[in-house]
Design an enzyme around this catalytic site. Structure first.
Site, PDB file in Angstrom:
ATOM      1  N   LYS A   1       1.050  -1.033   0.122  1.00 36.65           N
ATOM      2  CA  LYS A   1       0.184  -0.073  -0.074  1.00 36.65           C
ATOM      3  C   LYS A   1       0.823   1.232   0.045  1.00 36.65           C
ATOM      4  O   LYS A   1       2.096   1.226   0.641  1.00 36.65           O
ATOM      5  CB  LYS A   1      -0.828   0.134   1.285  1.00 36.65           C
ATOM      6  CG  LYS A   1      -1.938   0.836   1.131  1.00 36.65           C
ATOM      7  CD  LYS A   1      -3.267   0.322   0.241  1.00 36.65           C
ATOM      8  CE  LYS A   1      -4.431   0.934   0.037  1.00 36.65           C
ATOM      9  NZ  LYS A   1      -5.434   0.099  -0.543  1.00 36.65           N
TER      10      LYS A   1
ATOM     11  N   ASN B   1     -15.914   6.314  -5.108  1.00 38.37           N
ATOM     12  CA  ASN B   1     -15.768   5.256  -6.304  1.00 38.37           C
ATOM     13  C   ASN B   1     -16.530   4.096  -5.760  1.00 38.37           C
ATOM     14  O   ASN B   1     -17.542   3.557  -6.368  1.00 38.37           O
ATOM     15  CB  ASN B   1     -14.381   5.009  -6.565  1.00 38.37           C
ATOM     16  CG  ASN B   1     -14.290   3.749  -7.611  1.00 38.37           C
ATOM     17  OD1 ASN B   1     -14.456   2.679  -7.079  1.00 38.37           O
ATOM     18  ND2 ASN B   1     -13.779   3.908  -8.806  1.00 38.37           N
TER      19      ASN B   1
ATOM     20  N   GLY C   1     -18.494   3.293  -3.189  1.00 36.45           N
ATOM     21  CA  GLY C   1     -20.040   3.473  -2.485  1.00 36.45           C
ATOM     22  C   GLY C   1     -20.887   3.925  -3.415  1.00 36.45           C
ATOM     23  O   GLY C   1     -21.941   3.402  -3.806  1.00 36.45           O
TER      24      GLY C   1
HETATM   25  P1  NAD Z   1     -13.229   7.799  -2.930  1.00 33.05           P
HETATM   26  O1  NAD Z   1     -11.985   9.089  -2.427  1.00 33.05           O
HETATM   27  O2  NAD Z   1     -13.650   7.698  -4.335  1.00 33.05           O
HETATM   28  O3  NAD Z   1     -14.318   7.985  -1.894  1.00 33.05           O
HETATM   29  C1  NAD Z   1     -14.387   8.280  -0.593  1.00 33.05           C
HETATM   30  C2  NAD Z   1     -15.793   8.646  -0.354  1.00 33.05           C
HETATM   31  O4  NAD Z   1     -15.762   8.888   1.141  1.00 33.05           O
HETATM   32  C3  NAD Z   1     -15.969  10.325  -0.728  1.00 33.05           C
HETATM   33  O5  NAD Z   1     -17.259  10.361  -1.004  1.00 33.05           O
HETATM   34  C4  NAD Z   1     -15.809  11.164   0.628  1.00 33.05           C
HETATM   35  O6  NAD Z   1     -16.407  12.278   0.533  1.00 33.05           O
HETATM   36  C5  NAD Z   1     -16.106   9.833   1.789  1.00 33.05           C
HETATM   37  N1  NAD Z   1     -15.799  10.110   2.901  1.00 33.05           N
HETATM   38  C6  NAD Z   1     -14.663  10.690   3.286  1.00 33.05           C
HETATM   39  N2  NAD Z   1     -14.360  10.881   4.757  1.00 33.05           N
HETATM   40  C7  NAD Z   1     -15.854  10.594   5.279  1.00 33.05           C
HETATM   41  C8  NAD Z   1     -16.414  10.584   6.332  1.00 33.05           C
HETATM   42  N3  NAD Z   1     -15.468  10.723   7.683  1.00 33.05           N
HETATM   43  N4  NAD Z   1     -17.751   9.991   6.609  1.00 33.05           N
HETATM   44  C9  NAD Z   1     -18.448   9.638   5.414  1.00 33.05           C
HETATM   45  N5  NAD Z   1     -17.978   9.675   4.206  1.00 33.05           N
HETATM   46  C10 NAD Z   1     -16.554  10.010   3.980  1.00 33.05           C
HETATM   47  O7  NAD Z   1     -12.628   6.478  -2.230  1.00 33.05           O
HETATM   48  P2  NAD Z   1     -12.806   4.968  -2.565  1.00 33.05           P
HETATM   49  O8  NAD Z   1     -11.811   4.588  -3.598  1.00 33.05           O
HETATM   50  O9  NAD Z   1     -14.556   4.807  -2.755  1.00 33.05           O
HETATM   51  O10 NAD Z   1     -12.349   4.225  -1.138  1.00 33.05           O
HETATM   52  C11 NAD Z   1     -13.483   4.049  -0.151  1.00 33.05           C
HETATM   53  C12 NAD Z   1     -13.133   3.081   0.824  1.00 33.05           C
HETATM   54  O11 NAD Z   1     -13.251   1.602  -0.175  1.00 33.05           O
HETATM   55  C13 NAD Z   1     -11.706   3.141   1.363  1.00 33.05           C
HETATM   56  O12 NAD Z   1     -11.705   2.551   2.543  1.00 33.05           O
HETATM   57  C14 NAD Z   1     -10.826   2.092   0.120  1.00 33.05           C
HETATM   58  O13 NAD Z   1      -9.779   1.803   0.890  1.00 33.05           O
HETATM   59  C15 NAD Z   1     -11.845   1.006   0.016  1.00 33.05           C
HETATM   60  N6  NAD Z   1     -11.525   0.500  -1.189  1.00 33.05           N
HETATM   61  C16 NAD Z   1     -11.640   0.910  -2.337  1.00 33.05           C
HETATM   62  C17 NAD Z   1     -11.206   0.291  -3.473  1.00 33.05           C
HETATM   63  C18 NAD Z   1     -11.316   1.002  -5.035  1.00 33.05           C
HETATM   64  O14 NAD Z   1     -11.213   0.288  -5.856  1.00 33.05           O
HETATM   65  N7  NAD Z   1     -11.784   2.118  -5.180  1.00 33.05           N
HETATM   66  C19 NAD Z   1     -11.137  -1.197  -3.688  1.00 33.05           C
HETATM   67  C20 NAD Z   1     -10.983  -1.541  -2.241  1.00 33.05           C
HETATM   68  C21 NAD Z   1     -11.353  -0.849  -1.076  1.00 33.05           C
END
Ligand code: NAD
Length: 415
Positions: A105, A220, A222
């Site tokens: 990471k 992304n 959610g």
């Molecule tokens: P992203 O940056 O696209 O989105 C993050 C979202 O979370 C945003 O809408 C942001 O406003 C919101 N957020 C931030 N702080 C917050 C809070 N305190 N309360 C509520 N919402 C909040 O990121 P992502 O890629 O969607 O990643 C989100 C999670 O999913 C992370 O834990 C990441 O490690 C995990 N993840 C993502 C992927 C991927 O492919 N994108 C893969 C595996 C795991």
């Protein structure tokens, strides 16, 4: 209350697994810490002419099963321990999905929301210049994570290609399609999560057409989870949130309209005809499926007993603390643990790597079918292991993953 240290959470989860499988102390000691850590300082010329020094990390946790893989997070609250924890979960995730990869990471402490595109580009290129000797298509392959995106991956791939003097699309995944990206990568994490929800609902006799869903974090992971829970499973998404707050509608939300509103205003809040809801209250809603898809440590011993959902599908990494895990398990909440639930992203990233090596690309249908098959198989392996040993789903996922990593370490003569 002191902030929970995510790496200590990850180590405690591993310790529980070590007890369950009777792991020998030497191997356990190796697996409790990362094999390699790189800390870098990145002096960046800001648009106003000043120089700001950013701190960055790349951590390769364990590469017994293959080159390491894991995203890069840009976040103001990033810490080296968060990166360590995330690197360990990447190791278990790749092993659980039986990918020929280890875990890594990266992260940079910065606030992308306060930076211009030009500053972000300079930072992304500087990060690659600082770590390029440690990454590569057969060493360590980064990808996007929180607040990094396909454009950032394209700059990073370009910088690495310039340094090494050849086009190296395979150094990074999550790229845009026109520079070696894969079809189906954008929605892969959401899709993978939705596949595990589908399988869990079959197991627990939940009628998904009547099921309600709440999603914390509309990025992304959610956004696509909400969209696909509706379009593929027929669920009603009643609440979503982001860092500014949340929105609730009993009638269900139109995911694309909410997304357009967020693109215009910067947040999901104030979306017409919805009720404002806090991130804390969203977690406690009486819904069938709760999807934490933002950040870590949001379900703790404080609120775990107030979780009303039947299924908690952890798209975020580390949303549930070990104490909360015990409470949810006792209360009969079915938790689909993070490194199973959110593995769709790394599965599609692995497919992207394979396509980059081949220089031949598959269509979206092929990606989705292969991803579905891998996620379904992994979900049922974890479920069967949890039933066999009478342990929760997270412990079961650890048992499978750790045993695979240990087998590779033994075969390579490391232990
Ligand atoms: P992203 O940056 O696209 O989105 C993050 C979202 O979370 C945003 O809408 C942001 O406003 C919101 N957020 C931030 N702080 C917050 C809070 N305190 N309360 C509520 N919402 C909040 O990121 P992502 O890629 O969607 O990643 C989100 C999670 O999913 C992370 O834990 C990441 O490690 C995990 N993840 C993502 C992927 C991927 O492919 N994108 C893969 C595996 C795991």
């Amino acid at each position: 209350m002191a902030k929970l240290n995510l790496f200590e959470v990850a180590q405690e989860q591993l310790d529980q697994c070590a007890k369950i499988i009777g792991l020998d102390p030497d191997t356990h000691a190796i697996l409790r810490v990362p094999l390699r850590e790189l800390s870098v300082s990145l002096p960046i010329r800001m648009d106003d002419g000043s120089i700001k020094v950013f701190k960055g990390f790349r951590i390769q946790y364990n590469d017994a099963r293959g080159p390491t893989k894991g995203g890069i997070r840009y976040h103001p609250d990033e810490t080296i321990d968060t990166v360590r924890a995330l690197a360990s979960w990447m190791t278990w995730k790749c092993a659980l999905l039986d990918l020929p990869l280890g875990g890594a990471k990266g992260g940079v402490i910065c606030n992308p929301k306060e930076m211009s595109q030009a500053e972000l580009e300079r930072l992304s290129r500087a990060y690659i210049r600082a770590i390029y000797q440690f990454v590569g298509p057969d060493k360590d392959i980064p990808a996007p994570d929180v607040y990094t995106n396909p454009q950032i991956m394209a700059w990073m791939m370009d910088e690495y290609s310039k340094i090494t003097g050849k086009n190296q699309f395979g150094v990074i995944t999550g790229k845009p399609l026109s520079v070696g990206g894969s079809a189906g990568r954008g929605d892969a994490t959401g899709l993978g999560g939705v596949v595990t929800i589908r399988e869990a609902a079959k197991e627990y006799g939940i009628d998904l057409k009547k099921a309600t869903v709440a999603v914390q974090g509309y990025g992304n992971a959610g956004y696509y989870a909400a969209k696909l829970a509706k379009s593929l499973l027929g669920c009603k998404v009643v609440a979503v949130s982001d860092s500014e707050g949340g929105i609730f509608s009993k009638e269900g939300l139109d995911g694309d309209a909410v997304s357009e509103h967020k693109a215009k205003t910067g947040s999901v809040i104030n979306f017409p005809n919805t009720k404002a809801i806090s991130n804390e209250d969203l977690l406690e809603l009486k819904v069938d499926i709760l999807i934490p898809a933002a950040l870590e440590n949001v379900i703790t011993e404080k609120n775990a007993s107030k979780i009303n959902a039947k299924i908690v599908a952890e798209l975020a990494n580390g949303p549930t603390t070990p104490e909360a895990d015990d409470i949810l398990y006792k209360n009969g909440v079915h938790v689909i643990p993070d490194f199973l639930c959110n593995a769709g992203g790394v599965v599609a990233s692995y497919f992207e790597m394979v396509q980059n090596f081949y220089m031949y690309f598959w269509d979206e249908k092929a990606i989705h079918e292969r991803l579905d098959k891998k996620m379904t198989f992994a979900y049922h392996s974890v479920l069967n292991t949890s039933k066999k040993y009478n342990i929760n789903m997270r412990q079961a996922a650890y048992v499978i993953a750790v045993e695979r990593v240990v087998e590779a370490m033994k075969l390579r003569g490391w232990v």
